[in-house]
Design an enzyme around this catalytic site. Sequence first.
Site, PDB file in Angstrom:
ATOM      1  N   GLY A 135     -44.189 -43.097  68.451  1.00  0.00           N
ATOM      2  CA  GLY A 135     -45.372 -42.698  69.210  1.00  0.00           C
ATOM      3  C   GLY A 135     -45.049 -41.647  70.255  1.00  0.00           C
TER       4      GLY A 135
ATOM      5  N   ASN B 252     -54.636 -52.122  68.460  1.00  0.00           N
ATOM      6  CA  ASN B 252     -53.324 -52.806  68.398  1.00  0.00           C
ATOM      7  C   ASN B 252     -52.804 -53.151  69.790  1.00  0.00           C
ATOM      8  OD1 ASN B 252     -52.683 -50.133  69.047  1.00  0.00           O
ATOM      9  ND2 ASN B 252     -50.810 -50.099  67.818  1.00  0.00           N
TER      10      ASN B 252
ATOM     11  N   HIS C  71     -54.490 -39.510  61.514  1.00  0.00           N
ATOM     12  CA  HIS C  71     -53.280 -38.673  61.559  1.00  0.00           C
ATOM     13  C   HIS C  71     -52.747 -38.221  60.201  1.00  0.00           C
ATOM     14  CE1 HIS C  71     -51.779 -42.751  61.074  1.00  0.00           C
ATOM     15  NE2 HIS C  71     -51.865 -43.037  62.360  1.00  0.00           N
TER      16      HIS C  71
ATOM     17  N   ASP D  65     -53.633 -39.399  68.940  1.00  0.00           N
ATOM     18  CA  ASP D  65     -52.780 -40.573  68.727  1.00  0.00           C
ATOM     19  C   ASP D  65     -51.860 -40.783  69.941  1.00  0.00           C
ATOM     20  OD1 ASP D  65     -51.724 -42.834  67.645  1.00  0.00           O
ATOM     21  OD2 ASP D  65     -50.683 -41.859  65.996  1.00  0.00           O
TER      22      ASP D  65
HETATM   23  O1  DOR Z   1     -46.553 -43.403  66.215  1.00  0.00           O
HETATM   24  C1  DOR Z   1     -47.399 -44.280  66.249  1.00  0.00           C
HETATM   25  N1  DOR Z   1     -47.567 -45.068  67.328  1.00  0.00           N
HETATM   26  N2  DOR Z   1     -48.162 -44.485  65.178  1.00  0.00           N
HETATM   27  C2  DOR Z   1     -49.004 -45.518  65.084  1.00  0.00           C
HETATM   28  O2  DOR Z   1     -49.657 -45.646  64.083  1.00  0.00           O
HETATM   29  C3  DOR Z   1     -49.091 -46.511  66.178  1.00  0.00           C
HETATM   30  C4  DOR Z   1     -48.682 -45.934  67.449  1.00  0.00           C
HETATM   31  C5  DOR Z   1     -48.449 -46.937  68.537  1.00  0.00           C
HETATM   32  O3  DOR Z   1     -49.251 -47.852  68.702  1.00  0.00           O
HETATM   33  O4  DOR Z   1     -47.477 -46.780  69.284  1.00  0.00           O
HETATM   34 ZN    ZN Z   2     -52.407 -44.593  66.475  1.00  0.00          ZN
END
Ligand code: DOR
Ligand code: ZN
Length: 457
Positions: free
Chosen positions: A348, A116, A256, A329
């Site tokens: 995140g 991403n 996760h 993650d």
């Molecule tokens: O908390 C998250 N952050 N979950 C995700 O699935 C994506 C990630 C991000 O890219 O910041």
């Molecule tokens: Zn992730």
Amino acid sequence: MENQAHNPAEYPATGALAPAAAGTLLIENTLVYGEGEPTSVLVKDGVIAEIAAEITAADRDSVDRAIDAQGGVLLPGFVDMHVHLREPGREDTETIASGSAAAAKGGFTAVFTMANTQPVMDQPVIAESVWFKGQNIGLCDVHPVGSVTKGLGGKELTEFGMMARSEAKVRMFSDDGKCVDDPLVMRRALEYAKGMDVLIAQHAEDHRLTQGATAHEGENAARLGLRGWPRVAEESIVVRDAIMARDYGNRVHICHASTEGTVELLRWAKGQGIPITAEVTPHHLTLTDERLATYDAVNKVNPPLRESRDTEALKQALLDGIIDVVATDHAPHGSEDKCCEFENAKPGMLGLETSLAIIVDTFIATGLADWRFVARVMSEKPAEITRLPGHGRPIAAGEPANLTIVDPGRAWTAHGAEFASKADNTPFEGQEFSAKVTHTILRGKITCENGEVPVNA
Ligand code: DOR
Ligand code: ZN
């Protein structure tokens, strides 16, 4: 250097690696897997040459570098199946260089960086650029994860074959951050992946159940006025994908895992012989939605922090092997995206530099597990699931010297501002830990020394 546990012909080899460190490195006074008596490990040209109580005088004379591990625990270098290094696109929050340094400090010798990015990692040229940058930096093997669908749009599959055969040798595909929620797209992805034995990693979230959600659906969210993200949004996708893996015969990996119900479903699926694997993050193992009371968005994450019955079930599942691996993650964000209203903040948390310490305090210091467990969930299993040659290997003569040394008695306090990561969004700010990675070694090269990345690494 092929991983003997798998048939190399069945999966793509690693892309061309930067050369191993030439010369001889001697690690002295270390406990291999935390067991037995202090031992010496001699590394020649990136490969473990000898493990012995005493290294012969002749060998000792030819040593270029020596590390006194001071009784520290020697483990296979850690492998993180799930990080976000933000390059290309958000280099203000993390780069392959800063993320590699954070990885090296955390004891990692290989990481898988999610798709991403901006642009999305949906083409060979983007994956190759990430792979080659990582190799040039030389602190950690940075494996790009390809997206399952073009632009993470959820509709059209990317060219798995072209990415798998590219110089990056992409071996994992995920739309992480988003769920592949269209069942027909997911079915086709699994069938396509099967032909190449690449891994599909699913971010399990039924988006129709989580629209506008910012926190775990429960008492705390209700009291604080936050829209809830229910457990069923994760579990309904986990069970659907398990059944698809059963019927279409390809393996699937759950990113996760965060709920007690997901653990039950994984237990059922594994009991049926379904080829499903799963990861859990250090934060979902240890933190709950009680953290939300401050409205500090450092605690906002997707999937959200849940309740103690979930953390307890996740811990037990990791001990039982129902959940296979720890993955961080690692999700760096800038302060403009974190120091704002909870609702508007990005989800995140940082993970690379605190993961080992959390796992030691949760499982080793409490007597729930031993160092073999740490080797399994942080190195061997993630390398096995990703079919990654050269990592997660036994500590034995003839194996690549991808190694981590942990001081189990080195107390330290986490401060995001001191991390190698560009961002500082750690939910563990100010927390005291009892163990620290002191050294990381990538194919014989020291990438972390006394807890720091060497200036000339
Ligand atoms: O908390 C998250 N952050 N979950 C995700 O699935 C994506 C990630 C991000 O890219 O910041
Ligand atoms: Zn992730």
